[in-house]
Structure formats: C-alpha cells, structure tokens
Design an enzyme around this catalytic site. Sequence first.
Site, PDB file in Angstrom:
ATOM      1  CG  ASP A   3      -1.888   1.147   1.284  1.00 19.47           C
ATOM      2  OD1 ASP A   3      -1.594   2.192   0.679  1.00 19.47           O
ATOM      3  OD2 ASP A   3      -2.936   1.025   1.945  1.00 19.47           O
TER       4      ASP A   3
ATOM      5  CE  LYS B 147      -7.237   8.639   2.393  1.00 19.96           C
ATOM      6  NZ  LYS B 147      -6.716   7.396   2.944  1.00 19.96           N
TER       7      LYS B 147
HETATM    8  C1  LIG Z   1      -7.308   6.096   3.200  1.00 21.63           C
HETATM    9  C2  LIG Z   1      -6.471   4.897   3.108  1.00 21.63           C
HETATM   10  C3  LIG Z   1      -6.988   3.691   2.625  1.00 21.63           C
HETATM   11  C4  LIG Z   1      -8.456   3.537   2.239  1.00 21.63           C
HETATM   12  O1  LIG Z   1      -8.773   4.281   1.119  1.00 21.63           O
HETATM   13  P1  LIG Z   1     -10.224   4.922   0.809  1.00 21.63           P
HETATM   14  O2  LIG Z   1     -10.009   5.661  -0.444  1.00 21.63           O
HETATM   15  O3  LIG Z   1     -10.575   5.788   1.987  1.00 21.63           O
HETATM   16  O4  LIG Z   1     -11.175   3.781   0.694  1.00 21.63           O
HETATM   17  C5  LIG Z   1      -6.126   2.620   2.513  1.00 21.63           C
HETATM   18  N1  LIG Z   1      -4.820   2.715   2.864  1.00 21.63           N
HETATM   19  C6  LIG Z   1      -4.301   3.860   3.351  1.00 21.63           C
HETATM   20  C7  LIG Z   1      -2.858   3.901   3.727  1.00 21.63           C
HETATM   21  C8  LIG Z   1      -5.095   4.978   3.494  1.00 21.63           C
HETATM   22  O5  LIG Z   1      -4.571   6.113   3.980  1.00 21.63           O
END
Ligand SMILES: *Cc1c(COP(=O)(O)O)cnc(C)c1O
Length: 382
Positions: free
Chosen positions: A169, A194
């Site tokens: 991720d 983000k």
């Molecule tokens: C926000 C986030 C997610 C989830 O993503 P969404 O777009 O809110 O569903 C997954 N991993 C990380 C590191 C995040 O900051």
Amino acid sequence: MRKKTQLIHGGVSRDPYTGAVSIPIYQASTYKQDGVGNFKYEYARTGNPTREALEKLIADLEGGARGFAFASGMAAITATVQLFRAGDHLLVTDDVYGGTFRVMDKIFSRFGVDVSFVDTSDPETVSKSVRPETKAIFIETPTNPLLKITNLEAISGIAKENGLKLIVDNTFSTPYWQNPIAHGADIVLHSATKYLGGHSDVVAGLVVAKDEQLGEELHFVQNSTGGVLAPHDSWLLIRGIKTLGIRMEEIEKNTEEVVRFLTGHDAVGKVYYPGLTDHPGHDVHQKQAGGFGGMISFTVESQEKALSLLEKVRYFTLAESLGAVESLISIPSLMTHASIPKERRHELGIEDGLVRISVGLEDPLDLVEDLEQALAANEIHV
Ligand SMILES: *Cc1c(COP(=O)(O)O)cnc(C)c1O
C-alpha cells in the site's frame, strides 16, 4: 522519461479519437458493436476509455504492466485480497490503516482468509511468521500513524524465498517518491483519495500489477465484482496526478518547517517523522524513497490537551483523510484508528495524546504560527 514529465505525458496523454489534451469524460455505459464480438469497448464495467487512461497512467508511474481503478482505496484492497481463497494466510503490517485492519479482521475472516498482523519493520519477525499456507505479505511503508518503515528489499527477498506475493500500500509515499515494484513488489495499491487526487474532492483506489498474468487475474476480479471508478472521478484523478510532483516537493518543504518547530517545542513529546535522523527507519526509507512525505505524528501530554489543540488551530482542518492541499489534523485514537480495540492500539504505541497532521500547501509560516498559538493557549488553559 523523468517523473514530472511522466505525470503529464504518461499513460494516454491525449484522446486518441479527437486529440483533446484533456482526456474526455466518456459518460457511456455501453458501446455499439460493429458486428457481434467486433468492438473496441463493450460495457463500461469491463472497460471505459477515461478510466483506461488513468489505469495506464498509474501503471506507467509505478513501473507495472497493468493498472486498475476502483471506487475507493478499500475497493482496491478488497479486489486485491479477492485474488486469494479460503484457507490462504496473509501476513499484514501490524499498524496498517484502520480500514484495512477492519476488512481483513471482520470481512475476509468470514470467507476463510486468515490474517496475522506482524511487525513488518522487522524482517526476522516476518520470516518466522510464514506458514505453509501463507500466500502473501501485505505491507504499508511508512505506516499510519506512527510512520514505521519496512525494508522493501528485505521483505521482497523473504517473499521470493517462500513463493509469496508482496503487496504494498503505497498511499503515503505516492509513486512520485517510491516505486515498490522496482524493489521487488508484485502488486502496488493506493488510496488515490489522498495525494494522487490531492484536492479532497474524489474517493478512489488504484492497483498496479507487476506483470501481465497478475494483471489478467486482477482484471478478472475487477470485472466480476464491479467496484470500478466512474468516468468523472477518473478524469478528476488524471487532473490531480498532473500536479503530483510539484505538490509533493512543496509539501516536503512545508513539512520540514513544521517538524523543526515541533521538535523544539516544550509541550510536544515524541515526534514521528521518517526524515528525522533519529527515526528508526530513517536510513532504510532514504534508500528506498525519494522523499519523506507530508505526514507527521506527535504526542502531547493527554487526550484532553490533544482535543484542546484541535479546537484552537485555525489553518489545520479537523478531518479524517490526508494528502490534500489543505493541512489536516486528527487524533488517531478517536478517529482513524477508533475501530482498533484500545488494548491493541496501546500495544502498537498509538497513545491517547497522539496527534497526526497531514501538511498541505499553505504558507509554512502560517502553519507554524498556528501550531504555536494553539500550543500556547493549551498551556494557559490547563
Ligand atoms: C485512506 C487509506 C486507505 C483507504 O482508502 P479509501 O479511499 O478511503 O477507501 C487505505 N490505505 C491507506 C494507507 C489509506 O490512507
């Protein structure tokens, strides 16, 4: 092609049908076929030209073979875990994003996918936790909210030795600063909500597969389960990604200023930021990423003081999420990480007085002055 150029000219940089330099929003659910089975596009869940432009762009930026766009980061993570089956076991970073913990712990457990949450910043722990039924290692680096660093090459070595897939991720570092595939990852995913979107106006997720075969498997899951990103949101993301480079460079500078201020302040306890030379993951992060990012966590004496700080800041918006043009502030124990049981939170070091900030693009002097007045007011009132 260098990164900043690739952000603008990577993927499908102009519409092949009209020459438009901004890929049009193809708002169509189905496409006329020239004869049965004779078509470019069939049905928009399977493929849509706007989404495809974004998917090619993220594949290029991460150095993978295929990209896929989903309706949220969680939909991207869900599709990735759907590559596995009942009886499979996954190793996951212990202070992983709260929503990732929840979907693994509460949803995938129903389908027989077993997960162990381990400290992936320690390769030996990861190595020891591999079982015969382990199929993948899922990591975040840096993590949320403590900015722990996992050594991508060390973990990819363990994955290769044991025939496991390495899934990263990469939300916090973005493809501008870090490309896990170059360090041995098989799949990279993002909450594009983000930094990639960057303007707090779209919820989206992206997945990149290293090779065609994994890409085919992911496309099969995406098309079968259907959590695709809409054309308009795909267009917003392409637009956001064009400025990712300058945003990340500027956020980096602002963050340095804020970190300098926080580390010198009496009312601040610990400061977590991988750019600090005494951060335990500093050297590893510096080797595998080009920048330290815009996330900082720090402690104040208590949850009350954290709450009072949040009330007094003017330029930091109290909100979940991160990676936007506006600076955001939150208390993980009450917000993003509230779904993690209290004992587990404390074990992980997520104290009640922990404050997390996502530094935005305001003038850094305003950000520092804002924190200064909020911390000073804190002292007087308590
Ligand atoms: C926000 C986030 C997610 C989830 O993503 P969404 O777009 O809110 O569903 C997954 N991993 C990380 C590191 C995040 O900051």
